[in-house]
Structures are given as structure tokens and as C-alpha cells.
Design a protein around this motif. Structure first.
Motif, PDB file in Angstrom:
ATOM      1  N   ALA A   1       0.830  -1.209   0.000  1.00 27.29           N
ATOM      2  CA  ALA A   1       0.000   0.000   0.000  1.00 27.29           C
ATOM      3  C   ALA A   1       0.861   1.255   0.000  1.00 27.29           C
ATOM      4  N   ALA A   2       1.938   1.222   0.787  1.00 29.88           N
ATOM      5  CA  ALA A   2       2.807   2.398   0.896  1.00 29.88           C
ATOM      6  C   ALA A   2       3.547   2.679  -0.414  1.00 29.88           C
ATOM      7  N   GLN A   3       3.794   1.645  -1.208  1.00 30.81           N
ATOM      8  CA  GLN A   3       4.579   1.809  -2.430  1.00 30.81           C
ATOM      9  C   GLN A   3       3.729   1.872  -3.701  1.00 30.81           C
ATOM     10  N   SER A   4       2.411   1.823  -3.574  1.00 35.34           N
ATOM     11  CA  SER A   4       1.567   1.801  -4.761  1.00 35.34           C
ATOM     12  C   SER A   4       1.629   3.140  -5.500  1.00 35.34           C
ATOM     13  N   LEU A   5       1.411   3.084  -6.794  1.00 38.51           N
ATOM     14  CA  LEU A   5       1.554   4.247  -7.658  1.00 38.51           C
ATOM     15  C   LEU A   5       0.377   5.205  -7.486  1.00 38.51           C
ATOM     16  N   PRO A   6       0.591   6.506  -7.727  1.00 37.85           N
ATOM     17  CA  PRO A   6      -0.509   7.465  -7.659  1.00 37.85           C
ATOM     18  C   PRO A   6      -1.509   7.243  -8.781  1.00 37.85           C
ATOM     19  N   ARG A   7      -2.690   7.796  -8.620  1.00 40.95           N
ATOM     20  CA  ARG A   7      -3.745   7.624  -9.607  1.00 40.95           C
ATOM     21  C   ARG A   7      -3.422   8.333 -10.915  1.00 40.95           C
ATOM     22  N   THR A   8      -4.094   7.895 -11.955  1.00 36.25           N
ATOM     23  CA  THR A   8      -4.003   8.544 -13.256  1.00 36.25           C
ATOM     24  C   THR A   8      -4.928   9.758 -13.291  1.00 36.25           C
ATOM     25  N   ASP A   9      -4.533  10.804 -14.009  1.00 33.74           N
ATOM     26  CA  ASP A   9      -5.383  11.983 -14.186  1.00 33.74           C
ATOM     27  C   ASP A   9      -5.456  12.281 -15.677  1.00 33.74           C
ATOM     28  N   THR A  10      -6.519  11.794 -16.322  1.00 33.86           N
ATOM     29  CA  THR A  10      -6.667  11.976 -17.764  1.00 33.86           C
ATOM     30  C   THR A  10      -7.413  13.248 -18.126  1.00 33.86           C
ATOM     31  N   GLY A  11      -8.029  13.879 -17.127  1.00 36.66           N
ATOM     32  CA  GLY A  11      -8.814  15.076 -17.396  1.00 36.66           C
ATOM     33  C   GLY A  11     -10.288  14.811 -17.583  1.00 36.66           C
ATOM     34  N   SER A  12     -10.695  13.529 -17.627  1.00 34.22           N
ATOM     35  CA  SER A  12     -12.119  13.189 -17.720  1.00 34.22           C
ATOM     36  C   SER A  12     -12.404  12.016 -16.798  1.00 34.22           C
TER      37      SER A  12
ATOM     38  N   GLU B   1     -14.446   9.548 -17.316  1.00 32.38           N
ATOM     39  CA  GLU B   1     -14.463   8.301 -18.073  1.00 32.38           C
ATOM     40  C   GLU B   1     -13.049   7.756 -18.257  1.00 32.38           C
ATOM     41  N   GLY B   2     -12.125   8.625 -18.647  1.00 28.98           N
ATOM     42  CA  GLY B   2     -10.748   8.198 -18.831  1.00 28.98           C
ATOM     43  C   GLY B   2     -10.116   7.733 -17.537  1.00 28.98           C
ATOM     44  N   ASP B   3     -10.408   8.448 -16.445  1.00 31.70           N
ATOM     45  CA  ASP B   3      -9.826   8.081 -15.154  1.00 31.70           C
ATOM     46  C   ASP B   3     -10.338   6.726 -14.676  1.00 31.70           C
ATOM     47  N   LEU B   4     -11.660   6.509 -14.763  1.00 33.52           N
ATOM     48  CA  LEU B   4     -12.216   5.241 -14.283  1.00 33.52           C
ATOM     49  C   LEU B   4     -11.764   4.071 -15.145  1.00 33.52           C
ATOM     50  N   ARG B   5     -11.645   4.305 -16.450  1.00 32.02           N
ATOM     51  CA  ARG B   5     -11.132   3.225 -17.310  1.00 32.02           C
ATOM     52  C   ARG B   5      -9.672   2.922 -16.991  1.00 32.02           C
ATOM     53  N   ALA B   6      -8.895   3.958 -16.689  1.00 34.05           N
ATOM     54  CA  ALA B   6      -7.494   3.732 -16.314  1.00 34.05           C
ATOM     55  C   ALA B   6      -7.410   2.933 -15.026  1.00 34.05           C
ATOM     56  N   ASN B   7      -8.283   3.238 -14.075  1.00 32.25           N
ATOM     57  CA  ASN B   7      -8.318   2.500 -12.820  1.00 32.25           C
ATOM     58  C   ASN B   7      -8.649   1.035 -13.068  1.00 32.25           C
ATOM     59  N   ALA B   8      -9.665   0.800 -13.901  1.00 36.77           N
ATOM     60  CA  ALA B   8     -10.074  -0.575 -14.187  1.00 36.77           C
ATOM     61  C   ALA B   8      -8.985  -1.343 -14.929  1.00 36.77           C
ATOM     62  N   ARG B   9      -8.322  -0.669 -15.879  1.00 38.46           N
ATOM     63  CA  ARG B   9      -7.232  -1.354 -16.599  1.00 38.46           C
ATOM     64  C   ARG B   9      -6.104  -1.717 -15.657  1.00 38.46           C
ATOM     65  N   LEU B  10      -5.794  -0.847 -14.691  1.00 36.91           N
ATOM     66  CA  LEU B  10      -4.743  -1.150 -13.720  1.00 36.91           C
ATOM     67  C   LEU B  10      -5.105  -2.385 -12.905  1.00 36.91           C
ATOM     68  N   VAL B  11      -6.363  -2.484 -12.491  1.00 34.66           N
ATOM     69  CA  VAL B  11      -6.813  -3.658 -11.738  1.00 34.66           C
ATOM     70  C   VAL B  11      -6.648  -4.920 -12.584  1.00 34.66           C
ATOM     71  N   VAL B  12      -7.089  -4.857 -13.835  1.00 26.04           N
ATOM     72  CA  VAL B  12      -6.986  -6.023 -14.717  1.00 26.04           C
ATOM     73  C   VAL B  12      -5.530  -6.387 -14.971  1.00 26.04           C
ATOM     74  N   GLU B  13      -4.699  -5.392 -15.230  1.00 30.07           N
ATOM     75  CA  GLU B  13      -3.276  -5.667 -15.470  1.00 30.07           C
ATOM     76  C   GLU B  13      -2.641  -6.333 -14.255  1.00 30.07           C
ATOM     77  N   THR B  14      -3.009  -5.877 -13.063  1.00 26.88           N
ATOM     78  CA  THR B  14      -2.452  -6.471 -11.842  1.00 26.88           C
ATOM     79  C   THR B  14      -2.927  -7.899 -11.656  1.00 26.88           C
ATOM     80  N   LEU B  15      -4.219  -8.108 -11.817  1.00 26.68           N
ATOM     81  CA  LEU B  15      -4.784  -9.430 -11.553  1.00 26.68           C
ATOM     82  C   LEU B  15      -4.422 -10.460 -12.616  1.00 26.68           C
ATOM     83  N   THR B  16      -4.078 -10.001 -13.825  1.00 26.55           N
ATOM     84  CA  THR B  16      -3.710 -10.940 -14.882  1.00 26.55           C
ATOM     85  C   THR B  16      -2.207 -11.117 -15.006  1.00 26.55           C
ATOM     86  N   ASP B  17      -1.439 -10.324 -14.258  1.00 32.07           N
ATOM     87  CA  ASP B  17       0.004 -10.510 -14.260  1.00 32.07           C
ATOM     88  C   ASP B  17       0.327 -11.879 -13.636  1.00 32.07           C
ATOM     89  N   PRO B  18       1.186 -12.668 -14.274  1.00 31.99           N
ATOM     90  CA  PRO B  18       1.444 -14.020 -13.771  1.00 31.99           C
ATOM     91  C   PRO B  18       1.844 -14.068 -12.296  1.00 31.99           C
TER      92      PRO B  18
END
Length: 208
Positions: free
Chosen positions: A74-85, A87-104
Motif C-alpha cells: 500500500a505504501a509503495q503503490s503508484l498514484p492515480r491517473t489523471d486523464t482530465g475526464s 471516463e478516462g480516469d475510471l477506465r485507467a483504474n479498471a485497466r490497472l486492476v486487470v493488469e495487476t490481476l492478470t500478471d502471472p
């Protein structure tokens, strides 16, 4: 006489910090490879090249070690994305979750830590802190959206962010279906649609 800190709660620097880093990395390796049931302190000490006594004195139990690992993540996790919208921010959040959970490695690690939380109180509390930290970090994209007029006033930012990742974790743990970028976008878009509809906004704030 001062109280003795609970095992795994002290955050000293220097050599002790390096030992902690090594042990936590090794613990993560063991969890990713074989799960929580394989997290044996003596084996972690051996693989980390650290004295067994040091590991037992510092952490005491596998649950404490798993909890300390979660706090460190938790202490080392990356800051959030700021796309300016929003929709873009929530999709970035969801992609990060998927990338983490699908990483071997990361996917197996999170499954192991979730399993640890189901059977150990300390690990459960640490897992709650971990997700609270991540939700708090990403909540800013919702509060920014409210300020820009993209979402209703009074929208509960934390509940929106939790709603983005909830179906993705459900799929990971319950359906066994492989997660994709399309799943990430679907989860984000569903949460956004609900937020726009005022699902997580108080009626009093909506009518101000």
C-alpha cells in the motif's frame, strides 16, 4: 515502562529496513509460488538469507508477515491517473486492476493474500487498509469530476471507485473467466453510468 510494539509494526531504517525489504520480497515470492499455506517463517528466513530468530522475533506468525507485506504494498503503490475526464480516469483504474490481476506473479500474489485474509485476522485488517488506501488515492478522480460538473454533487467518491473494481475481483475469484481490457472498460463504464444517474449521490446534495 514503554509498551513493546507488536511484531511487524516497527518501521526502522538502516540495516533493519534492508532486512525487512528482503524478507517481504521473499514472502511475496513464496505466496505467489505456493499460496498462504506455504508461508513458513523458517523457510522464508532460509530463502532470504536472514537469521530465523530475527524473522520470528520481528513477525512471529505468517499472518503478521502477510499483513506487513500488504502494508508495504500500500505504501509503495503508484498514484492515480489523471486523464482530465472521469471516463478516462475510471477506465485507467479498471485497466490497472486487470493488469495487476492478470500478471502471472501479481495475480497469484493477490489471490494468496486474499486467502490469507479469509483465515487470519491481521491479514484481513491489512487487506482492508490496502484497499482503503487505493480507493482513497483514486477517489480524487471522482471528486474532480463532481467539481467539473461531470457527476452529481454529493457523489460518494469511494463507493464509485469500489464499484469499478468489484466486478473484476468477482470474476477473478468466482467465475474463473480470464479478464480482458474489454472487461475493464465494461466495469468502468457501468460504474460511471450509475454515478451519473445519482446512485451514489445524496438527494439533499443533488437538489442544492
Amino acid at each position: 515502562m514503554a509498551d513493546t510494539p507488536a511484531p511487524g509494526t516497527v518501521r526502522p531504517g538502516g540495516r533493519t529496513a534492508r532486512v525487512r525489504e528482503t524478507v517481504l520480497q521473499t514472502a511475496a515470492d513464496v505466496l505467489a509460488e505456493a499460496g498462504f499455506e506455504a508461508l513458513d517463517l523458517a523457510e522464508v528466513a532460509r530463502r532470504a538469507g536472514v537469521g530465523r530468530t530475527t524473522v520470528y522475533r520481528r513477525w512471529g506468525t505468517p499472518g503478521t508477515l502477510a499483513a506487513d507485506l500488504l502494508d508495504d504494498m500500500a505504501a509503495q503503490s503508484l498514484p492515480r491517473t489523471d486523464t482530465g475526464s472521469v471516463e478516462g480516469d475510471l477506465r485507467a483504474n479498471a485497466r490497472l486492476v486487470v493488469e495487476t490481476l492478470t500478471d502471472p506473479r501479481q495475480g497469484r500474489l493477490f489471490k494468496a493474500l486474499i486467502a490469507a485474509a479469509l483465515c487470519n485476522g491481521q491479514a484481513a485488517e491489512a487487506l482492508h487498509r490496502f484497499y482503503a488506501t487505493r480507493i482513497e488515492e483514486w477517489a480524487g478522480c471522482v471528486t474532480d469530476a463532481v467539481r467539473r460538473g461531470e457527476l452529481p454533487a454529493g457523489t460518494d467518491a469511494r463507493r464509485v471507485i469500489a464499484a469499478v473494481s468489484a466486478p473484476l475481483y468477482y470474476a477473478l475469484l468466482n467465475t474463473g473467466a480470464p479478464l480482458t481490457e474489454a472487461d475493464a472498460h465494461d466495469a468502468a463504464d457501468a460504474a460511471l453510468a450509475a454515478a451519473r444517474a445519482g446512485v451514489w449521490a445524496t438527494a439533499a446534495d443533488q437538489h442544492r
